[in-house]
Scaffold this motif. Structure first.
Motif, PDB file in Angstrom:
ATOM      1  N   GLU A  83      44.942  32.765  40.497  1.00  0.00           N
ATOM      2  CA  GLU A  83      44.802  31.326  40.257  1.00  0.00           C
ATOM      3  C   GLU A  83      44.286  30.566  41.474  1.00  0.00           C
ATOM      4  N   THR A  84      44.483  31.125  42.662  1.00  0.00           N
ATOM      5  CA  THR A  84      44.038  30.440  43.893  1.00  0.00           C
ATOM      6  C   THR A  84      42.554  30.660  44.173  1.00  0.00           C
ATOM      7  N   LYS A  85      41.961  31.625  43.504  1.00  0.00           N
ATOM      8  CA  LYS A  85      40.548  31.962  43.736  1.00  0.00           C
ATOM      9  C   LYS A  85      39.640  31.031  42.931  1.00  0.00           C
ATOM     10  N   PRO A  86      38.404  30.833  43.413  1.00  0.00           N
ATOM     11  CA  PRO A  86      37.421  30.057  42.640  1.00  0.00           C
ATOM     12  C   PRO A  86      37.093  30.766  41.332  1.00  0.00           C
ATOM     13  N   LYS A  87      36.669  29.984  40.339  1.00  0.00           N
ATOM     14  CA  LYS A  87      36.378  30.548  39.018  1.00  0.00           C
ATOM     15  C   LYS A  87      35.278  31.592  39.071  1.00  0.00           C
ATOM     16  N   SER A  88      34.361  31.435  40.018  1.00  0.00           N
ATOM     17  CA  SER A  88      33.257  32.396  40.149  1.00  0.00           C
ATOM     18  C   SER A  88      33.772  33.790  40.528  1.00  0.00           C
ATOM     19  N   GLU A  89      34.928  33.832  41.290  1.00  0.00           N
ATOM     20  CA  GLU A  89      35.484  35.119  41.721  1.00  0.00           C
ATOM     21  C   GLU A  89      36.481  35.682  40.712  1.00  0.00           C
ATOM     22  N   GLN A  90      37.044  34.803  39.882  1.00  0.00           N
ATOM     23  CA  GLN A  90      38.077  35.240  38.932  1.00  0.00           C
ATOM     24  C   GLN A  90      37.564  36.286  37.946  1.00  0.00           C
ATOM     25  N   LYS A  91      36.290  36.119  37.521  1.00  0.00           N
ATOM     26  CA  LYS A  91      35.720  37.086  36.582  1.00  0.00           C
ATOM     27  C   LYS A  91      35.653  38.474  37.200  1.00  0.00           C
ATOM     28  N   THR A  92      35.265  38.541  38.488  1.00  0.00           N
ATOM     29  CA  THR A  92      35.185  39.832  39.186  1.00  0.00           C
ATOM     30  C   THR A  92      36.561  40.466  39.314  1.00  0.00           C
ATOM     31  N   ILE A  93      37.552  39.626  39.645  1.00  0.00           N
ATOM     32  CA  ILE A  93      38.924  40.127  39.788  1.00  0.00           C
ATOM     33  C   ILE A  93      39.432  40.662  38.454  1.00  0.00           C
ATOM     34  N   LYS A  94      39.176  39.918  37.355  1.00  0.00           N
ATOM     35  CA  LYS A  94      39.612  40.362  36.027  1.00  0.00           C
ATOM     36  C   LYS A  94      38.940  41.669  35.613  1.00  0.00           C
ATOM     37  N   ASP A  95      37.668  41.806  35.997  1.00  0.00           N
ATOM     38  CA  ASP A  95      36.952  43.059  35.709  1.00  0.00           C
ATOM     39  C   ASP A  95      37.575  44.234  36.470  1.00  0.00           C
ATOM     40  N   ASN A  96      37.987  43.954  37.720  1.00  0.00           N
ATOM     41  CA  ASN A  96      38.643  44.998  38.527  1.00  0.00           C
ATOM     42  C   ASN A  96      39.988  45.401  37.911  1.00  0.00           C
ATOM     43  N   ILE A  97      40.753  44.385  37.469  1.00  0.00           N
ATOM     44  CA  ILE A  97      42.055  44.656  36.827  1.00  0.00           C
ATOM     45  C   ILE A  97      41.858  45.489  35.567  1.00  0.00           C
ATOM     46  N   LYS A  98      40.832  45.130  34.789  1.00  0.00           N
ATOM     47  CA  LYS A  98      40.520  45.874  33.567  1.00  0.00           C
ATOM     48  C   LYS A  98      40.173  47.323  33.883  1.00  0.00           C
ATOM     49  N   PHE A 100      41.135  49.002  36.591  1.00  0.00           N
ATOM     50  CA  PHE A 100      42.349  49.682  37.066  1.00  0.00           C
ATOM     51  C   PHE A 100      43.238  50.104  35.889  1.00  0.00           C
ATOM     52  N   ASN A 101      43.386  49.198  34.896  1.00  0.00           N
ATOM     53  CA  ASN A 101      44.193  49.518  33.715  1.00  0.00           C
ATOM     54  C   ASN A 101      43.611  50.689  32.937  1.00  0.00           C
ATOM     55  N   LYS A 102      42.280  50.731  32.885  1.00  0.00           N
ATOM     56  CA  LYS A 102      41.603  51.837  32.207  1.00  0.00           C
ATOM     57  C   LYS A 102      41.866  53.151  32.932  1.00  0.00           C
TER      58      LYS A 102
END
Length: 508
Positions: A83-98, A100-102
């Motif tokens: 939540e502290t990151k800019p929206k432009s970086e949030q997509k990259t972080i979510k992709d990384n989480i996805k 990792f879960n995979k």
């Protein structure tokens, strides 16, 4: 006793066998054989498990788990900062989480495949494998004329069940390698059968036939209308000798005796030594097995006598300060020691039998008080453990870490809850069980609708300007668990509770 498996009801009907010395010798021999099969099955399971643990594939499993934990930590850190990151970086972080879960999902799949391979390679695949092993061992030991294959298979399956409780952490911490077998059973109506009132077992001239002692009453006749499953032979050491019984297992519900038709919700607070009840008609505090203490003094006396005899028979096994020496020892038992040991075992058996009958009688009485039961129980397993904290008294002495283990062991409150639940369910009545995590009535005030800490040493609580008995109020709140959101209903029922409490305290 009664059994419930999933949605299927089963119950046990026990009858004594009419045995003589000839039967006793034959049965003792069969129990010795059955115990040999059971122990061999357990030892075989542990032998295979020991080999399996040395397999190098376990290192791969361990590494995979470490990687999964590392990935989970990374996901946690990424989520914390998301939540502290800019929206432009949030997509990259979510992709990384996805991603990792995979990866975690793929590692889990690999671990399951490795476990399956290991279990297959070392033949640790379940009860079927060891039912087969036990039957093969029976044949190799020439027990086949004495122990039916159905019985041997069930012994192997029982060994696996004992191991499973430890492997999958279903309550047992370690498996007993050398247990004393008190019963064995068939898989169906074969192997151990009853025909024309005679129990039969064994083949080819080695069979045994024992008359069954029937009661021939209405209850028994109703029992036999249920679908029969299998027989079990049980032995009990009673009055310094073995007595033998047959347990018949049936599908269905045991015959019920319903003498009244009271309705209403009953709140039940089960403590360590007492049970508190609150119904729309009355409140009560009842002891669990009230005459249990009558056995305690004699049990303590015999235990001390047994210890003296053990020390006198084996002086070389003790240090000068009275503690037992370490290492392997040989123990010698005198005739007097064996006699005292049998007396103590018989007294404990009587105590257990009294406790069982007392709990069932009390459960029957409570089941007749309503048609819905809400039971609040404590965490008895936790209360039995020694305290992890080390406390010191004002004088500097270390305080005992013992808690309620002995009382819980003596009064068996969990067994009482089990019997109460079974009896209510068999009569088609609803049962709800609560723990302190779900609802703690000792800290709740229905007027303020808040939880607050209370003094455990006081017997009363002040609720809306009125003194209420602490345990009775807890049972009342338990009965109102489903109405807690409706303060008008609870307050109306509270007025009834106060009248019931006044009447109880005057007549108690």
């Amino acid at each position: 006793s009664d059994l419930v498996k999933g949605d299927i009801y089963m119950f046990v009907y026990t009858l004594k066998l009419n045995t003589n010395n000839y039967h006793h010798n034959r049965l003792a021999r069969r129990f010795k054989m059955a115990q040999d099969i059971y122990r061999k099955s357990i030892l075989e399971i542990l032998k295979r498990e020991a080999k399996q643990k040395k397999d190098p594939r376990n290192k791969k499993i361990k590494d995979s788990y470490e990687k999964i934990n590392s990935l989970k930590d990374q996901i946690l850190n990424l989520n914390n900062d998301l939540e502290t990151k800019p929206k432009s970086e949030q997509k990259t972080i979510k992709d990384n989480i996805k991603s990792f879960n995979k990866e975690i999902k793929e590692l889990d799949k690999q671990i399951k495949a490795l476990y399956k391979e290991l279990d297959t390679d070392y033949d640790l695949r379940g009860s079927f494998s060891f039912g087969k092993f036990a039957n093969n061992y029976r044949n190799a030991r020439n027990y086949s004329n004495y122990i039916p294959s159905d019985v041997a298979i069930k012994l192997g399956m029982r060994a696996w069940d004992a191991y499973e409780k430890v492997k999958f952490k279903k309550g047992a911490k370690q498996i007993n390698k050398y247990p004393e077998l008190m019963s064995f059973e068939a898989k169906s109506d074969s192997g151990i059968i009853i025909r024309d009132g005679i129990l039969k077992m064994g083949t080819k001239g080695k069979g045994i036939e024992i008359p069954v002692i029937y009661k021939n009453d209405d209850f028994e006749r109703e029992v036999f209308t249920n679908e029969f499953k299998f027989n079990r032979i049980l032995r009990r050491f009673e009055n310094n000798k073995w007595n033998y019984y047959v347990q018949m297992i049936f599908d269905g519900i045991p015959p019920q005796k319903i003498d009244n038709y009271l309705t209403g919700t009953v709140g039940i607070d089960v403590g360590i030594t007492k049970v508190t009840i609150s119904t729309p008609n009355e409140v009560k505090i009842l002891p669990l097995a009230p005459e249990l203490q009558n056995f305690d003094a004699e049990i303590r006396r015999l235990s001390r006598k047994l210890d003296r005899q053990r020390r006198a028979n084996n002086p070389d096994n003790y240090n000068e300060d009275g503690t037992i020496k370490r290492g392997k020892k040989t123990w010698h038992d005198s005739k007097g020691y064996i006699k005292t040991k049998n007396e103590l075992a018989n007294l404990k058996r009587k105590q257990a039998e009294y406790r069982k009958i007392s709990h069932k009688t009390l459960a029957n009485a409570i089941v007749a008080m309503g048609d819905k039961f809400i039971i609040k129980k404590s965490n008895f397993e936790e209360l039995m453990k020694r305290s992890p904290e080390t406390k010191v008294s004002k004088k500097g002495k270390f305080l005992s870490k013992k808690r309620a283990g002995k009382k819980i062991g003596n009064h068996a409150p969990a067994y009482f809850i089990q019997q109460l639940t079974y009896k209510a369910m068999f009569q088609g009545k609803e049962v709800i069980t609560l723990t302190n995590k779900e609802f703690n009535p000792y800290e709740y005030n229905h007027v303020t609708q808040e939880f607050q800490e209370t003094n455990k040493n006081t017997q009363t609580r002040l609720i809306n300007g009125v003194d209420v008995q602490r345990n009775l109020y807890a049972a009342f709140l338990t009965s109102q668990y489903e109405n807690l959101d409706n303060s008008k209903i609870v307050q109306s029922n509270f007025e009834t509770f106060l009248r019931n409490q006044e009447h109880y305290l005057e007549t108690a």
